[in-house]
Enzyme design. Structure first.
Site, PDB file in Angstrom:
ATOM      1  N   LEU A 192      -7.224  11.813  -1.138  1.00 28.09           N
ATOM      2  CA  LEU A 192      -8.127  10.994  -1.938  1.00 28.09           C
ATOM      3  C   LEU A 192      -8.159   9.548  -1.475  1.00 28.09           C
ATOM      4  O   LEU A 192      -9.164   8.867  -1.619  1.00 28.09           O
ATOM      5  CB  LEU A 192      -7.714  11.038  -3.415  1.00 28.09           C
ATOM      6  CG  LEU A 192      -7.831  12.391  -4.124  1.00 28.09           C
ATOM      7  CD1 LEU A 192      -7.265  12.290  -5.535  1.00 28.09           C
ATOM      8  CD2 LEU A 192      -9.286  12.849  -4.170  1.00 28.09           C
TER       9      LEU A 192
ATOM     10  N   ASP B  46      -2.713  -6.577  -8.011  1.00 27.34           N
ATOM     11  CA  ASP B  46      -3.578  -6.025  -6.959  1.00 27.34           C
ATOM     12  C   ASP B  46      -4.876  -5.497  -7.566  1.00 27.34           C
ATOM     13  O   ASP B  46      -5.301  -4.377  -7.285  1.00 27.34           O
ATOM     14  CB  ASP B  46      -2.851  -4.915  -6.202  1.00 27.34           C
ATOM     15  CG  ASP B  46      -3.470  -4.656  -4.821  1.00 27.34           C
ATOM     16  OD1 ASP B  46      -4.249  -5.516  -4.346  1.00 27.34           O
ATOM     17  OD2 ASP B  46      -3.187  -3.606  -4.230  1.00 27.34           O
TER      18      ASP B  46
END
Length: 695
Positions: free
Chosen positions: A362, A482
């Site tokens: 993924l 992040d």
């Protein structure tokens, strides 16, 4: 002088190993092979005749399966033709009695097709099929696609399953460029028009499509994936999302033993229907009574011996598990966690991900790789994160992420399901997000429809809610560190789920920052300028990253690019220049075609700039952001010129994370009453001279 043999150790582990060796042949015979399959990277008539059934006028030529005649042979008539090509071996696709099957076999097919029109209008189409035999129905040309004919079409006795790639519109078709799921009939049970996805099956040029057809027998779910390849050799990975999904019980359609292959047809309009490369994997189901058991009973092995063999196998398994999980650091940390997360078995995750097959990949980041998995026993999809740095760093990464995410519970966070530490691998298991990551929808190519405005606004609001929870509602302050589009996942209803807590850190409530000893964490374009000086992450630096996310969602552009945005390297600088000129709405993604709420777009763009303020103390906090997005509070005034970054700023952080007052170089309030920062002119600010912002 004779030698005395030392007595054999009598530990349980040794006895288990000894018993296992004695009965290993029997145990091995009881273990079925998990999957069958085949692979053709290319096709050759001389070498493939033994494995493929080619029903004329189909043939193998030019390193491809020509399902209908190949125009390279001038003696062939291309009109009103149909053909089939099968793999010669049949496969068992369900188990148990016909009235109550006990198990359905899963299977995966991957192949490349090329449909090339000979006449100005192509016709008729190509299909991947599962059939009870290898016969070609008579008069199956034209709209019957080599599947059925006027007599048999629609009969349940056909036991036929097909995924069609249709290039000619019949009365019952949606258009002349679609895929469909066919059950015993060419009148599709389900269709998907391909123009909406940017695909043209039969343009007047050579074009290749890589197709994946995946059937999950446990969930009774069929998924079809497609991508436009650059050439006849597949190089691109499988897309994150299927182009068609259908619920399907194969036991109600196909015979227990069926054949896989292709069918195609032409009519008055003609085309070449070619298959270049074909891979198949089929789950192997048991064939009657296991051979090992028959042999065991025939030679009279007593039940007690079988029990001992089972005990031996169990003993070895438990021993290996204890060894694999013997890391005191990891076990100690897990025991200290409130509500210890679930431990998954490695063999289950290995099977779920196809042994971590690249086709199930993924995404990949600095800490590891994420794979899609299907847990058959639980009938559910998962995302499995495998940590891939060196052993010491992977353990640190694993424990840091696990300890942070374990107790977080919020509707806009990706839920953690559990963990695994076996066979030298560190794995975290998350809930699978069927719509993938936000960047896959914002920065998509023409073959994929971009997100509409209502979805974009809902996603930004969801991320803001998650960030507010991390910063102000959870019992500890959590810094994500992040924030970016690729770390925002979308569930089946396109609700935002903040994920990837690999860099996240929890800090004491009396502290304001987290010091990163190894350097500045994050991604270029999302890192707050003060982090480059302090090496510390704060709630304000998270807000800066959130501002970058807002702008990329509204503008459909990445926050930084070498090519630049009208002379600016950073998206925020370009948007700020449009704001200065009173043209801020020109930053809205052109692909929306003007289909958006003007006031909402203005609100998001100004909020994105406010969150991107170079001075950390000037950025709004999460309670204010949530209120702004709900419309209950106005967006703060954003100055027409982007203020210069200055250092030191207000609230300089000390080494222990406390704050100390420093005379500010700008005059400002925290939020809400307007800003009066120290402005710089265009001529004196290097941003307006096509260079990076000063730091």
């Amino acid at each position: 002088m004779g030698r005395t043999l030392a007595p054999l150790p009598a530990s349980p582990t040794f006895l288990s190993l000894l018993l296992l060796l004695l009965f290993l042949p029997l145990i091995c015979q009881l273990q079925p092979v998990e999957a069958l399959g085949f692979q053709f990277n290319t096709f050759d008539p001389s070498s493939n005749q033994s494995t493929l059934s080619v029903i004329p006028p189909a043939l193998i030529s030019n390193n491809a399966l020509q399902i209908t005649p190949d125009s390279a042979n001038v003696n062939l008539n291309l009109k009103n033709q149909s053909g089939r090509i099968f793999y010669k071996q049949s496969f068992k696709l369900w188990d148990g009695p016909p009235e109550a099957p006990t198990k359905l076999a899963s299977f995966n097919a991957s192949f490349v097709i090329n449909i090339f029109p000979i006449t100005s209008t192509p016709g008729e189409g190509l299909a991947f099929i599962v059939a009870p035999d290898q016969n070609l129905p008579a008069a199956s040309f034209g709209g019957y696609l080599g599947l059925t004919n006027a007599t048999s079409n629609g009969n349940a006795s056909n036991h036929l399953l097909a995924v069609e790639f249709d290039t000619f519109k019949q009365d019952y078709d949606p258009d002349a460029n679609h895929i469909g799921l066919d059950i015993n009939s060419v009148r599709s049970n389900q269709t998907v028009s391909l123009a909406d996805h940017g695909f043209d099956l039969a343009p007047n040029r050579a074009i290749y499509f890589h197709v994946w057809i995946e059937y999950d027998g446990g969930r009774k779910l069929l998924e079809v994936y497609m991508i436009n390849e650059n050439g006849s050799t597949p190089t691109k990975p499988k897309p994150a999302f299927p182009i068609m999904t259908a619920s399907l019980d194969t036991s109600k359609v196909v015979t227990q033993n069926s054949y896989f292959g292709f069918a195609a047809s032409t009519g008055d309009n003609t085309e070449l229907n070619c298959v270049l490369g074909w891979n198949m994997t089929v789950e192997e189901l048991p064939k009657g009574t296991p051979a090992g058991l028959v042999i065991g009973l025939a030679v009279g092995i007593p039940a007690a011996a079988l029990a001992l063999a089972g005990a031996a196998f169990l003993g070895v398994w438990l021993w290996r598990r204890r060894v694999a999980a013997s890391d005191p650091n990891i076990l100690g940390t897990l025991k200290s966690l409130p509500g210890t997360p679930r431990e998954f078995k490695f063999k289950d995750l290995k099977r779920a991900t196809g042994n971590f097959d690249e086709r199930n990949k993924l995404g990949q980041g600095g800490f590891g790789v994420v794979y899609k998995g299907v847990l058959a026993a639980e009938n559910g999809q998962v995302a499995v994160k495998k940590f891939s740095r060196d052993e010491l760093k992977s353990k640190d990464d694993f424990l840091a992420e696990l300890t942070i995410i374990n107790r977080l519970r919020h509707r806009h966070l990706v839920p953690l399901l559990g963990w695994c530490h076996q066979n030298g691998m560190l794995l975290l298991v998350y809930d699978f997000m069927p719509n993938g990551s936000l960047d896959g929808h914002i920065f998509c190519g023409p073959e994929k429809q971009t997100l509409g405005w209502s979805h974009r606004y809902k996603i930004v609001s969801g991320v803001a809610s998650a960030l507010h929870y991390l910063h102000d509602e959870y019992d500890q302050k959590v810094l994500h560190r992040d924030l970016k589009a690729s770390n925002i996942m979308l569930d089946s209803n396109f609700n935002a789920r903040l994920g990837d807590f690999g860099l996240a850190r929890a800090i004491d409530n009396e502290k304001t920052s987290y010091a990163e000893l190894e350097g500045v964490p994050g991604t270029v374009g999302y890192i707050a300028p003060e982090c480059l000086h302090t090496g510390k992450a704060t709630r304000e630096s998270d807000i800066f990253g959130f501002g970058a996310v807002i702008l990329e969602v509204v503008c459909g552009q990445r926050p930084w690019t070498k090519g630049g945005y009208s002379g600016f390297q950073f998206l925020v600088d370009w948007v700020w220049s449009l704001h200065r000129d009173g043209r801020i709405l020109e930053a809205v993604d052109e692909r929306l075609g003007g289909d958006y709420e003007v006031e909402e777009a203005r609100r998001l763009l100004l909020l994105g700039l406010a969150c991107s303020h170079p001075i950390a103390a000037e950025r709004p906090n999460t309670p204010a952001i949530v209120q702004i997005l709900s419309g209950s509070v106005d967006v703060p005034r954003v100055p027409p010129f982007k203020p210069a970054f200055v250092w030191p700023s207000v609230s300089l952080l000390t080494e222990d994370g406390d704050t100390t007052d420093v005379t500010p170089m700008t005059s400002s309030s925290r939020f809400g009453s307007g800003w009066t920062p120290r402005f710089v002119s265009k001529e004196s600010d290097s941003r307006y001279n096509n260079s990076s912002p000063p730091v």
